[in-house]
Design a protein around this motif. Structure first.
Motif, PDB file in Angstrom:
ATOM      1  N   UNK A  15      40.889  44.645  33.129  1.00 41.32           N
ATOM      2  CA  UNK A  15      39.715  43.922  32.622  1.00 41.32           C
ATOM      3  C   UNK A  15      40.120  42.956  31.504  1.00 41.32           C
ATOM      4  N   UNK A  16      41.039  43.379  30.625  1.00 44.28           N
ATOM      5  CA  UNK A  16      41.509  42.510  29.547  1.00 44.28           C
ATOM      6  C   UNK A  16      42.265  41.308  30.110  1.00 44.28           C
ATOM      7  N   UNK A  17      43.097  41.524  31.119  1.00 43.40           N
ATOM      8  CA  UNK A  17      43.834  40.419  31.741  1.00 43.40           C
ATOM      9  C   UNK A  17      42.879  39.454  32.434  1.00 43.40           C
ATOM     10  N   UNK A  18      41.843  40.020  33.073  1.00 46.81           N
ATOM     11  CA  UNK A  18      40.845  39.160  33.723  1.00 46.81           C
ATOM     12  C   UNK A  18      40.071  38.346  32.690  1.00 46.81           C
ATOM     13  N   UNK A  19      39.707  38.986  31.576  1.00 44.52           N
ATOM     14  CA  UNK A  19      38.993  38.302  30.504  1.00 44.52           C
ATOM     15  C   UNK A  19      39.858  37.198  29.903  1.00 44.52           C
ATOM     16  N   UNK A  20      41.152  37.475  29.739  1.00 47.90           N
ATOM     17  CA  UNK A  20      42.066  36.475  29.176  1.00 47.90           C
ATOM     18  C   UNK A  20      42.154  35.255  30.079  1.00 47.90           C
ATOM     19  N   UNK A  21      42.225  35.481  31.396  1.00 45.41           N
ATOM     20  CA  UNK A  21      42.282  34.361  32.333  1.00 45.41           C
ATOM     21  C   UNK A  21      41.073  33.461  32.212  1.00 45.41           C
ATOM     22  N   UNK A  22      39.902  34.058  32.030  1.00 51.26           N
ATOM     23  CA  UNK A  22      38.673  33.280  31.888  1.00 51.26           C
ATOM     24  C   UNK A  22      38.627  32.578  30.524  1.00 51.26           C
ATOM     25  N   UNK A  23      38.980  33.314  29.467  1.00 48.91           N
ATOM     26  CA  UNK A  23      38.956  32.746  28.112  1.00 48.91           C
ATOM     27  C   UNK A  23      39.900  31.558  27.978  1.00 48.91           C
ATOM     28  N   UNK A  24      40.989  31.573  28.751  1.00 42.34           N
ATOM     29  CA  UNK A  24      42.020  30.540  28.604  1.00 42.34           C
ATOM     30  C   UNK A  24      41.606  29.199  29.185  1.00 42.34           C
TER      31      UNK A  24
END
Length: 731
Positions: free
Chosen positions: A494-503
């Motif tokens: 979930x953190x990796x998915x959130x990072x992809x979106x935030x980036x």
């Protein structure tokens, strides 16, 4: 006896229960923009998997198996484009019933554009086979007719259709699917050509024409995604710079230049001269890594803890929630790299609480905007600005972080005293004991600061930024295991998915800024600004600095901090260096003004975001936040006159300048708020302002004069108000 003691003990237990364990919840929640799609079912699984793969690709490439530099940056941008068009719509969504959805022919027109887009992508594979088979280059006719024209048709057609295509929020627009294919085709061609000797021909008449077509398509895709995620301001500035490339030869005076052909410009702008240059170099390494770090902190609810800790530490002071906003927004803004985004995440909690204790909506919004903006100048991360500065100047990152320390202290001291004096003047109270978390409970979880401490320690122990960031990210997951919010495999994904979106936003912004940097580099307009500053410096260096300030703020208006600094560093900083200013001082000067453009009227993104939460007028809020952040407009001028503020000099000089400048900031805050140890009259405000400037200036004689003025005002106020600030709290 027991009957009388039971009610007392019950009341006591009830009182303890009333003390909240947490006042901040949801600070770490992902902010969903109005034009972001909300997928469900298998659509969500596909997009989430893409985001996880995107974040994982960067971690793997940065730490395990590095790619060739240009190839890595091309994939970095292409991945953000694919994810961006999958998630962000080009126009507003249809209503929940879908009654105002676009007509069917628009969908069919979009699907029709898939044909040239896919055809261009197939040609990329064929051209790769041709070059792999030993061919030196591709026939220009094939590049133009079978790749360039179909790609450009699909790109332009897809963008135009996306502007008018409305669909329900849970579905991908076929026009955006076209743009996703175009992004892959454009990047694919560049990967093929840039991994051959043809790469050396960029910017010459021998450059393959396909590079031009791929670069035009890629530039249009970057501009359109930037419009969707960051608004029109940066896109408009980019369009003006692009127009200058071809209109420049016809302009009079210092703006004129010989001119560049379409092929020569676009064959070179998608290289490390422009889009793949310093801004993308930073976004593809440091920024993406710290976005992943921030996502891991969010997943372990550290943001909630930061804000709760701030409430426990400062909530009971007069004007408590405002002081909490300073502390919490400084911590969060340091990490997340965008002033407006920080306002939305922490301001949704602090602004209503500030209004509750007596701050008008305008002041509440202004304080939050100023504090969130200050996070961008707070070491060690500085909202990624420190990494761009290190990349552009070649100055070690640790030197930049240390140099930023005194200016950051001055900025936050300024906001703190502005808040404190306003609270005293208006008789505001702090929060009651039963309204805030207990400090002794939160201290037990102080280990949640460990990832940031590990990051700082690793950097100053000599680890590379990438290795330090990776260690800090891993430590965030490890620390979560002794906290209430343990990160298992699902939470890590979930953190990796959130990072992809935030980036997505910051990568689009950096690529767009790279386009501007490319124009500046290839047309030489930056050198002409340098000569203009040199001419002004012949009249007055102060005038040259003032002009540089205006240009830095103007270039930064409406732009995220990272892009604002990148552009200002290309246009303004070289001119300041040419007039004899040290590179570190010159870059800090433009960096500060690029940052505070977020609270400078008339276009102040952070202030506008705060006004949306406080419910007050946006322009009034931006004026109020400008007033609160006034120190940030004065201190950069002192970098030039007193380099000790940037840790340049002996320890005695640095200590003297740091102490006297802080006292000057106190006087400046008292001047603005018309309150010192009591009400301040107009003539005293003028004297205070002069004393503040003398103290901030940093010279030994000006410090003595400033201290004399401050001491005299202190004694005068003490004699009037009976020995200091009277208790004026209203609750």
């Amino acid at each position: 006896m027991s009957n009388t003691s039971d009610p007392r003990s019950g009341a006591s237990e009830e009182a303890v229960e009333k003390t909240p364990d947490s006042i901040a919840e949801g600070v770490d929640e992902d902010i969903v923009e109005s034009n972001r799609r909300l997928y469900v079912g298998w659509h969500w699984l596909v997009v989430a998997a893409l985001a996880i793969l995107y974040s994982g690709f960067h971690l793997f490439s940065l730490n395990v198996y590095p790619m060739e530099t240009w190839s890595f940056r091309i994939v970095h941008i292409a991945g953000a484009l694919v994810l961006g068009y999958a998630l962000y719509a080009g126009s507003r969504f249809a209503d929940t019933e879908g009654t105002d959805r676009s007509p069917a022919w628009l969908a069919w027109a979009s699907y029709a554009l898939l044909i040239p887009a896919i055809y261009a992508l197939i040609q990329v594979f064929l051209m790769n086979q041709t070059i792999s088979g030993g061919a030196m280059r591709i026939d220009p006719q094939i590049e133009t007719w079978h790749f360039g024209y179909p790609l450009l048709l699909a790109t332009v057609g897809g963008i135009l259709l996306a502007w008018s295509y409305r669909q329900v929020r849970e579905k991908l627009s076929p026009a955006d699917l076209v743009l996703m294919v175009c992004a892959v085709a454009s990047a694919g061609y560049l990967l093929v050509v840039f991994n051959t000797p043809l790469r050396a021909s960029t910017g010459t008449s021998f450059a393959p024409v396909g590079i031009t077509w791929a670069a035009i398509s890629g530039s249009l895709l970057i501009l359109e995604l930037t419009r969707r995620v960051a608004g029109l301001a940066l896109v408009s500035i980019s369009a003006i710079f692009l127009l200058y490339v071809f209109a420049g030869p016809y302009l009079p005076g210092f703006l004129g230049y010989p001119g560049l052909s379409l092929n020569r410009f676009f064959s070179q702008v998608y290289t490390d001269t422009g889009i793949l240059g310093p801004t993308t170099a930073v976004s593809s390494t440091y920024i993406i890594l710290f976005i992943i770090f921030a996502a891991f902190l969010q997943a372990s609810k550290v943001g909630d803890y930061f804000v709760n800790f701030a409430f426990a530490a400062a909530g009971r002071a007069r004007g408590g929630p405002a002081k909490v906003a300073i502390f919490a927004s400084g911590l969060m803004g340091m990490i997340n790299g965008t002033s407006a985004g920080n306002v939305v995440s922490t301001g949704s909690l602090t602004i209503p609480l500030m209004k509750k204790v007596g701050y008008p909506g305008r002041s509440a919004g202004a304080i939050e905007a100023a504090a969130s903006t200050g996070g961008q100048i707070m070491p060690p991360i500085m909202g990624a600005g420190a990494f761009i500065m290190a990349e552009v100047t070649g100055i070690p990152y640790t030197e930049i972080a240390v140099a930023a320390l005194i200016p950051a202290i001055l900025y936050f001291a300024s906001i703190y005293f502005m808040v404190d004096f306003e609270a005293a003047r208006k008789g505001m109270r702090g929060m009651n004991k039963d309204e805030i978390p207990q400090f002794r409970r939160l201290v037990k979880q102080v280990y949640l600061f460990a990832p940031i401490i590990i990051l700082i320690a690793a950097l100053f122990m000599g680890y590379s930024v990438i290795r330090a960031g990776t260690l800090a990210t891993a430590s965030a997951a490890v620390v979560s295991w002794i906290s209430p919010n343990k990160m298992g495999p699902a939470a890590i994904l979930r953190a990796l998915q959130l990072a992809g979106v935030m980036a997505i936003q910051i990568i689009a912004v950096c690529a767009c800024a790279g386009l501007i940097v490319g124009v500046i580099s290839l047309t030489g307009v930056g050198a002409r600004f340098s000569s203009l500053l040199l001419g002004l410096a012949g009249v007055s260096q102060l005038l040259a600095l003032f002009f540089a300030m205006c240009i830095s703020i103007l270039l930064g208006m409406g732009m995220p901090t990272t892009a604002a600094y990148a552009v200002a560093a290309s246009v303004v900083a070289p001119g300041l260096i040419n007039i004899g200013i040290q590179p570190l001082v010159a870059h800090f000067f433009v960096f500060y003004f690029a940052v505070v453009s977020a609270i400078t009227p008339p276009v102040a993104l952070a202030s506008y975001a705060a006004a949306g939460i406080s419910g007050d007028n946006a322009m009034s809020t931006s004026v109020a936040s400008f007033k609160i952040g006034l120190a940030a407009f004065i201190v950069p001028f002192m970098f030039f006159y007193s380099p000790a503020m940037l840790m340049e000099g002996s320890w005695m000089q640095i200590l003297r300048v740091g102490v006297t400048a802080t006292l000057g900031i106190v006087l400046l805050s008292a001047t603005v708020q018309a309150w010192f140890f009591g009400p301040v009259k107009a003539w005293m405000r003028l004297v205070m302002f002069i004393g503040a400037l003398f103290l901030i200036y940093g010279g030994i004689y000006t410090d003595i004069i400033g201290l004399a003025i401050g001491g005299a005002l202190f004694l005068f106020q003490r004699s009037i108000h009976g020995g200091g600030a009277k208790p004026v709290t209203s609750g």
